[in-house]
Design a protein around this motif. Sequence first.
Motif, PDB file in Angstrom:
ATOM      1  N   ASP A 223      56.589 -28.338   7.072  1.00 18.30           N
ATOM      2  CA  ASP A 223      56.506 -27.937   8.479  1.00 18.30           C
ATOM      3  C   ASP A 223      57.500 -28.698   9.356  1.00 18.30           C
ATOM      4  O   ASP A 223      57.320 -28.789  10.573  1.00 18.30           O
ATOM      5  N   GLY A 224      58.543 -29.224   8.712  1.00 17.75           N
ATOM      6  CA  GLY A 224      59.582 -29.926   9.440  1.00 17.75           C
ATOM      7  C   GLY A 224      60.428 -30.737   8.481  1.00 17.75           C
ATOM      8  O   GLY A 224      60.115 -30.808   7.292  1.00 17.75           O
ATOM      9  N   PRO A 225      61.516 -31.351   8.942  1.00 19.76           N
ATOM     10  CA  PRO A 225      62.342 -32.161   8.050  1.00 19.76           C
ATOM     11  C   PRO A 225      61.545 -33.355   7.529  1.00 19.76           C
ATOM     12  O   PRO A 225      60.690 -33.901   8.235  1.00 19.76           O
ATOM     13  N   ARG A 226      61.851 -33.754   6.286  1.00 17.18           N
ATOM     14  CA  ARG A 226      61.134 -34.854   5.656  1.00 17.18           C
ATOM     15  C   ARG A 226      62.137 -35.893   5.129  1.00 17.18           C
ATOM     16  O   ARG A 226      63.188 -35.524   4.594  1.00 17.18           O
ATOM     17  N   THR A 227      61.761 -37.171   5.292  1.00 15.01           N
ATOM     18  CA  THR A 227      62.630 -38.261   4.870  1.00 15.01           C
ATOM     19  C   THR A 227      61.986 -39.039   3.739  1.00 15.01           C
ATOM     20  O   THR A 227      60.856 -39.518   3.873  1.00 15.01           O
ATOM     21  N   VAL A 228      62.710 -39.162   2.629  1.00 13.91           N
ATOM     22  CA  VAL A 228      62.270 -39.913   1.454  1.00 13.91           C
ATOM     23  C   VAL A 228      63.149 -41.154   1.368  1.00 13.91           C
ATOM     24  O   VAL A 228      64.377 -41.047   1.359  1.00 13.91           O
TER      25      VAL A 228
END
Length: 486
Positions: A234-239
């Motif tokens: 549901d949006g950008p994700r940072t790993v």
Amino acid sequence: MTDGSSLTTSTGRVPTITAEVRDDGTGELVVDGDRRPVAREDLAQAGAEVTSQVAALAAELGRPLPVQVRDPDGVWSLLIHPDGRVDEAPPEPDEADELGAPPVPAAPLPSGAPVPGASAPIGAPVPAAGPTAAGATAAASSSDARTAEARTAEPRATETRSAADAAAGRRRDGEVLPTLEDLVSVRRSDRNGPARQGWQRGVRTLTFGTVKPGPGRAERRLRADIAAVRRSLDGPRTVVVINPKGGAHKTTATMLLASTFGLQRGGYTLAWDNNETHGTLGWRSAPSDHTRTAVDLLRSLPTLTSHGAVRIGDLDGYMRTQPTEQFDVLASDENAASVASVDAESFQRLHRLLSQFYRVLVVDTGNNMRASNWRAAVDSADQLVVVTTVREDTAQSAAWALDALRAMGHEEAVRKAVTVLSAPDPKVDKALQKRLRNHFGALTRTVVEVPYERALVSGGPIDYDKLRPATRRAWLRATAAVAEGL
């Protein structure tokens, strides 16, 4: 069965037949205790050999024969006909328990074919099909079929009328009727489709798709991992990938996580080297026609933003595209004479910009946990990935980092983190591996182990296609574990 001799048994009863086939193409067929070895090139060929031999015996006896087949994924109940046709029969209840899943419904059979488990249990004499059947038996079977059809015709007609009446009622009451979106939303998922691997694939191939066994356990796990990586966000994700020690495989993990996300999600993935000075992510990526880095992008931001909103095309001259794996790389500073460094504010400016264009950002971190850009990356993380090899020094560094993060108030991020435990050599210290698995398993959400890979040893650009299938599979499992936390 490698000697080509035929199988024989008494003709007064249905013989007890079991078979086992293995990944390397070996196995055995057992008919009433008579064991015959199988030796072929692979699992599918071994399955075809078993089918051929049982079909020959079925032709001798003039009836289809039930067979219990064990393969690397479990036990399967089959019914093999004299003409080589294979039906999937429901497994016995105890076999369903062993497989950890309810019995798989039998595949639809061609009209007139005997239905395993319907009019007679598996193992009982089954009326012969085809020209070898007696006329009286065929007539009786036909009569039974007509009787059964007559018994079910009226309920089916009633159900059809009820559905039509219900639809009309909905229209009269002004209710919302099904749309194209409703039709598409209930389309069968690929996760439930027919098998494409192992013995089950062999059955599907031999029957020209008439029989479509469900996938085995290994294939079900594979499909579940792929579905996890492809799940909607549901949006950008940072790993964020961490371990403050060099040589812990951070950069390798960053590249292979980004590769798997890119391949499975079709792009919009970024591997970003957030080293405060110089990292090696750019050296591990495919060559590009430019050498620009994150420092160059930072310097260009005032110019890029002066014309209004930044477009994805404006970033192309700073990214190193990995066309085969469908992701981009943003390298750290590679100028040996440079004194530039990336701080927390610089990271945050880049992160705000890049999050507008990438769905998944996999961030490689440096070795200095006290650096402000390192802490800024951890603060932005939707998922932490702690990486370590099966070595005392890299494992202690990873454990120390997790202790420090907990002391800094990141207890929840640590608890939800994924640990990737990689083998640095072909032979692994099993006792140490178990100790590390237990330690990090108690601290983080899950531990995923990845095997040693010779293609990664050189330290040069990572060629995903040269990795062994077992390595790619392990990194898919690791990526799925990461995706489950996003």
